[in-house]
Design a protein around this motif. Structure first.
Motif, PDB file in Angstrom:
ATOM      1  N   GLN A  60     -13.644  79.941 -23.854  1.00 44.61           N
ATOM      2  CA  GLN A  60     -12.260  80.076 -24.300  1.00 44.61           C
ATOM      3  C   GLN A  60     -11.312  79.084 -23.619  1.00 44.61           C
ATOM      4  O   GLN A  60     -10.106  79.126 -23.834  1.00 44.61           O
ATOM      5  N   GLY A  61     -11.882  78.187 -22.812  1.00 41.87           N
ATOM      6  CA  GLY A  61     -11.058  77.175 -22.168  1.00 41.87           C
ATOM      7  C   GLY A  61     -10.208  77.680 -21.025  1.00 41.87           C
ATOM      8  O   GLY A  61      -9.315  76.965 -20.544  1.00 41.87           O
ATOM      9  N   MET A  62     -10.472  78.894 -20.548  1.00 38.49           N
ATOM     10  CA  MET A  62      -9.656  79.451 -19.471  1.00 38.49           C
ATOM     11  C   MET A  62      -9.807  78.667 -18.173  1.00 38.49           C
ATOM     12  O   MET A  62      -8.818  78.386 -17.484  1.00 38.49           O
ATOM     13  N   VAL A  63     -11.056  78.336 -17.823  1.00 38.70           N
ATOM     14  CA  VAL A  63     -11.263  77.588 -16.576  1.00 38.70           C
ATOM     15  C   VAL A  63     -10.726  76.163 -16.708  1.00 38.70           C
ATOM     16  O   VAL A  63     -10.242  75.581 -15.727  1.00 38.70           O
ATOM     17  N   ASP A  64     -10.779  75.607 -17.903  1.00 39.15           N
ATOM     18  CA  ASP A  64     -10.249  74.262 -18.120  1.00 39.15           C
ATOM     19  C   ASP A  64      -8.730  74.246 -17.965  1.00 39.15           C
ATOM     20  O   ASP A  64      -8.160  73.336 -17.347  1.00 39.15           O
ATOM     21  N   ARG A  65      -8.065  75.252 -18.530  1.00 40.43           N
ATOM     22  CA  ARG A  65      -6.602  75.318 -18.398  1.00 40.43           C
ATOM     23  C   ARG A  65      -6.225  75.534 -16.935  1.00 40.43           C
ATOM     24  O   ARG A  65      -5.236  74.968 -16.444  1.00 40.43           O
ATOM     25  N   ASP A  91     -19.807  55.941  -9.811  1.00 36.90           N
ATOM     26  CA  ASP A  91     -18.678  56.552 -10.511  1.00 36.90           C
ATOM     27  C   ASP A  91     -19.125  57.643 -11.463  1.00 36.90           C
ATOM     28  O   ASP A  91     -18.389  58.606 -11.712  1.00 36.90           O
ATOM     29  N   ASP A  92     -20.345  57.541 -11.983  1.00 36.27           N
ATOM     30  CA  ASP A  92     -20.888  58.614 -12.820  1.00 36.27           C
ATOM     31  C   ASP A  92     -21.038  59.901 -12.011  1.00 36.27           C
ATOM     32  O   ASP A  92     -20.678  60.991 -12.477  1.00 36.27           O
ATOM     33  N   VAL A  93     -21.593  59.786 -10.818  1.00 38.71           N
ATOM     34  CA  VAL A  93     -21.753  60.961  -9.955  1.00 38.71           C
ATOM     35  C   VAL A  93     -20.392  61.573  -9.637  1.00 38.71           C
ATOM     36  O   VAL A  93     -20.197  62.793  -9.741  1.00 38.71           O
ATOM     37  N   LEU A  94     -19.436  60.746  -9.259  1.00 41.06           N
ATOM     38  CA  LEU A  94     -18.117  61.251  -8.899  1.00 41.06           C
ATOM     39  C   LEU A  94     -17.447  61.932 -10.087  1.00 41.06           C
ATOM     40  O   LEU A  94     -16.843  63.005  -9.945  1.00 41.06           O
ATOM     41  N   ALA A  95     -17.552  61.339 -11.279  1.00 43.38           N
ATOM     42  CA  ALA A  95     -16.943  61.936 -12.463  1.00 43.38           C
ATOM     43  C   ALA A  95     -17.585  63.276 -12.802  1.00 43.38           C
ATOM     44  O   ALA A  95     -16.893  64.247 -13.165  1.00 43.38           O
ATOM     45  N   SER A  96     -18.902  63.350 -12.678  1.00 45.52           N
ATOM     46  CA  SER A  96     -19.611  64.580 -12.994  1.00 45.52           C
ATOM     47  C   SER A  96     -19.201  65.713 -12.065  1.00 45.52           C
ATOM     48  O   SER A  96     -18.908  66.833 -12.512  1.00 45.52           O
ATOM     49  N   TYR A  97     -19.152  65.428 -10.762  1.00 50.56           N
ATOM     50  CA  TYR A  97     -18.794  66.474  -9.812  1.00 50.56           C
ATOM     51  C   TYR A  97     -17.314  66.824  -9.864  1.00 50.56           C
ATOM     52  O   TYR A  97     -16.942  67.991  -9.649  1.00 50.56           O
ATOM     53  N   ASP A  98     -16.469  65.862 -10.166  1.00 48.06           N
ATOM     54  CA  ASP A  98     -15.048  66.145 -10.319  1.00 48.06           C
ATOM     55  C   ASP A  98     -14.833  67.149 -11.445  1.00 48.06           C
ATOM     56  O   ASP A  98     -14.002  68.064 -11.346  1.00 48.06           O
ATOM     57  N   HIS A  99     -15.595  66.984 -12.507  1.00 47.21           N
ATOM     58  CA  HIS A  99     -15.484  67.899 -13.645  1.00 47.21           C
ATOM     59  C   HIS A  99     -16.102  69.261 -13.343  1.00 47.21           C
ATOM     60  O   HIS A  99     -15.430  70.295 -13.384  1.00 47.21           O
ATOM     61  N   SER A 100     -17.390  69.249 -12.992  1.00 46.38           N
ATOM     62  CA  SER A 100     -18.108  70.526 -12.891  1.00 46.38           C
ATOM     63  C   SER A 100     -17.652  71.353 -11.692  1.00 46.38           C
ATOM     64  O   SER A 100     -17.508  72.583 -11.806  1.00 46.38           O
ATOM     65  N   ASN A 101     -17.409  70.726 -10.552  1.00 42.32           N
ATOM     66  CA  ASN A 101     -16.985  71.503  -9.392  1.00 42.32           C
ATOM     67  C   ASN A 101     -15.651  72.195  -9.635  1.00 42.32           C
ATOM     68  O   ASN A 101     -15.449  73.336  -9.216  1.00 42.32           O
ATOM     69  N   THR A 102     -14.730  71.505 -10.310  1.00 44.65           N
ATOM     70  CA  THR A 102     -13.405  72.090 -10.493  1.00 44.65           C
ATOM     71  C   THR A 102     -13.443  73.288 -11.430  1.00 44.65           C
ATOM     72  O   THR A 102     -12.889  74.343 -11.118  1.00 44.65           O
ATOM     73  N   ILE A 103     -14.111  73.150 -12.569  1.00 41.95           N
ATOM     74  CA  ILE A 103     -14.131  74.302 -13.473  1.00 41.95           C
ATOM     75  C   ILE A 103     -15.018  75.412 -12.922  1.00 41.95           C
ATOM     76  O   ILE A 103     -14.718  76.603 -13.103  1.00 41.95           O
ATOM     77  N   ASN A 104     -16.094  75.056 -12.229  1.00 39.28           N
ATOM     78  CA  ASN A 104     -16.927  76.089 -11.615  1.00 39.28           C
ATOM     79  C   ASN A 104     -16.173  76.832 -10.515  1.00 39.28           C
ATOM     80  O   ASN A 104     -16.390  78.030 -10.308  1.00 39.28           O
ATOM     81  N   LEU A 105     -15.306  76.121  -9.805  1.00 43.32           N
ATOM     82  CA  LEU A 105     -14.516  76.768  -8.754  1.00 43.32           C
ATOM     83  C   LEU A 105     -13.722  77.936  -9.325  1.00 43.32           C
ATOM     84  O   LEU A 105     -13.644  79.008  -8.703  1.00 43.32           O
ATOM     85  N   PHE A 106     -13.144  77.755 -10.509  1.00 46.21           N
ATOM     86  CA  PHE A 106     -12.327  78.824 -11.086  1.00 46.21           C
ATOM     87  C   PHE A 106     -13.166  79.930 -11.699  1.00 46.21           C
ATOM     88  O   PHE A 106     -12.829  81.112 -11.569  1.00 46.21           O
ATOM     89  N   ALA A 107     -14.265  79.586 -12.351  1.00 43.11           N
ATOM     90  CA  ALA A 107     -15.127  80.631 -12.910  1.00 43.11           C
ATOM     91  C   ALA A 107     -15.723  81.488 -11.799  1.00 43.11           C
ATOM     92  O   ALA A 107     -15.698  82.724 -11.853  1.00 43.11           O
ATOM     93  N   LEU A 108     -16.254  80.834 -10.779  1.00 45.27           N
ATOM     94  CA  LEU A 108     -16.895  81.574  -9.688  1.00 45.27           C
ATOM     95  C   LEU A 108     -15.866  82.262  -8.803  1.00 45.27           C
ATOM     96  O   LEU A 108     -16.108  83.366  -8.304  1.00 45.27           O
ATOM     97  N   GLY A 109     -14.721  81.608  -8.606  1.00 42.54           N
ATOM     98  CA  GLY A 109     -13.655  82.258  -7.844  1.00 42.54           C
ATOM     99  C   GLY A 109     -13.168  83.517  -8.536  1.00 42.54           C
ATOM    100  O   GLY A 109     -12.871  84.530  -7.888  1.00 42.54           O
ATOM    101  N   ALA A 110     -13.101  83.462  -9.869  1.00 42.39           N
ATOM    102  CA  ALA A 110     -12.707  84.652 -10.628  1.00 42.39           C
ATOM    103  C   ALA A 110     -13.734  85.766 -10.462  1.00 42.39           C
ATOM    104  O   ALA A 110     -13.387  86.946 -10.346  1.00 42.39           O
ATOM    105  N   LEU A 111     -15.009  85.392 -10.428  1.00 39.99           N
ATOM    106  CA  LEU A 111     -16.063  86.392 -10.278  1.00 39.99           C
ATOM    107  C   LEU A 111     -15.994  87.047  -8.901  1.00 39.99           C
ATOM    108  O   LEU A 111     -16.159  88.269  -8.780  1.00 39.99           O
ATOM    109  N   VAL A 112     -15.751  86.267  -7.872  1.00 36.21           N
ATOM    110  CA  VAL A 112     -15.593  86.835  -6.531  1.00 36.21           C
ATOM    111  C   VAL A 112     -14.396  87.784  -6.501  1.00 36.21           C
ATOM    112  O   VAL A 112     -14.476  88.902  -5.959  1.00 36.21           O
ATOM    113  N   ALA A 113     -13.276  87.351  -7.082  1.00 39.02           N
ATOM    114  CA  ALA A 113     -12.081  88.201  -7.106  1.00 39.02           C
ATOM    115  C   ALA A 113     -12.356  89.499  -7.856  1.00 39.02           C
ATOM    116  O   ALA A 113     -11.931  90.587  -7.428  1.00 39.02           O
ATOM    117  N   TRP A 114     -13.094  89.423  -8.982  1.00 43.43           N
ATOM    118  CA  TRP A 114     -13.423  90.617  -9.760  1.00 43.43           C
ATOM    119  C   TRP A 114     -14.295  91.562  -8.937  1.00 43.43           C
ATOM    120  O   TRP A 114     -14.069  92.776  -8.919  1.00 43.43           O
TER     121      TRP A 114
END
Length: 274
Positions: A60-65, A91-114
């Motif tokens: 639903q794009g929640m972690v992206d927003r 730069d490929d490695v940096l771009a990949s981790y910049d994307h995945s780490n940030t959205i994963n931070l919010f999904a997993l952070g939400a799970l910890v909070a829940w």
């Protein structure tokens, strides 16, 4: 530290675990499954429960927003320049981790909070379009036996920046181990901001901001409390508070120092502090 938390490798995954890994790659938009998911696969029932609980936040794009809003006020330490010729794979490695780490931070952070019952705010979290995932192929995730001893020692030294507790070896440095000259440059620009405290300050501030945003996202999780909830919470929290929690700031600061074009969603309102 020869290997981080125990984890199921992607090549060894079979059955439901292999299917879940494939779904994670497709949904998150990555070519490799991040360590946190592979670690959860070692805990009875943890991976299917955790992934099903947070998958709607991705779809639903929640972690992206949340990532977009986070980046609008994100604070970064000012690094020395890292501009210059490097293999495209850096730069490929940096771009990949910049994307995945940030959205994963919010999904997993939400799970910890829940799991902790720490939801915040009212109504449903913001939904919207998803951030495009980098279409790249990552180099091999190196281990100590894959590189020269001095390169592996450099990987371990880099991992100390921003997190003296050393709970988890950040995978980004392992993916960059094929470019030891770049890792040497990276150490030279991270050392001053580690010494003057600006790296720790930026990480702590961004982590606190992310925690608050994750509590809002936690309201969107609809799941039954799992078996081994305490073990699952502790495992995910270790990544949120340490490896992912520090690397969202470090990776972003490194990309800025590389002077590469960043997407509007990724760079709007970027703040720095010396």
């Amino acid at each position: 530290m020869s290997d981080p938390f125990p984890a199921v490798t992607e090549t060894a995954a079979i059955g439901e675990t292999a299917e879940l890994f494939a779904d994670i790659r497709a949904t998150v938009g990555v070519r490799v499954v991040n360590l946190v998911w592979r670690h959860l696969a070692t805990i009875d029932g943890a991976l299917p429960w955790a992934w099903r609980a947070v998958k709607p936040l991705y779809l639903q794009g929640m972690v992206d927003r949340a990532a977009v809003r986070f980046r609008e006020t994100m604070n970064l330490p000012v690094l020395g320049s890292l501009a210059g010729d490097q293999p495209k794979s850096v730069d490929d490695v940096l771009a990949s981790y910049d994307h995945s780490n940030t959205i994963n931070l919010f999904a997993l952070g939400a799970l910890v909070a829940w799991l902790r019952g720490e939801m915040a705010g009212e109504g449903l979290p913001e939904t919207g379009s998803r951030l495009p995932a980098p279409d790249i192929v990552l180099p091999k995730l190196a281990s100590a036996e894959d590189v020269a001893p001095e390169t592996w020692a450099l990987v371990l030294r880099l991992n100390r920046f921003g997190d003296p507790r050393q709970l988890i070896l950040a995978s980004m440095y392992r993916h960059l181990a094929h470019a030891p000259a770049f890792l040497q440059q990276l150490e030279s620009v991270l050392a001053p901001v580690e010494a003057d405290g600006s790296l720790a300050q930026a990480i702590a501030g961004n982590r606190a901001d992310a925690h608050q945003r994750a509590k809002v996202l936690a309201r969107a999780i609809d799941a039954a409390r799992p078996q081994h909830a305490t073990v699952i919470e502790a495992a995910i929290a270790a990544f949120v508070d340490h490896a992912i929690g520090k690397m969202v700031t470090i990776c972003r600061a490194v990309r800025v120092a590389r002077d590469v074009p960043l997407s509007l969603a990724g760079s709007a309102g970027l703040q720095t502090r010396s």
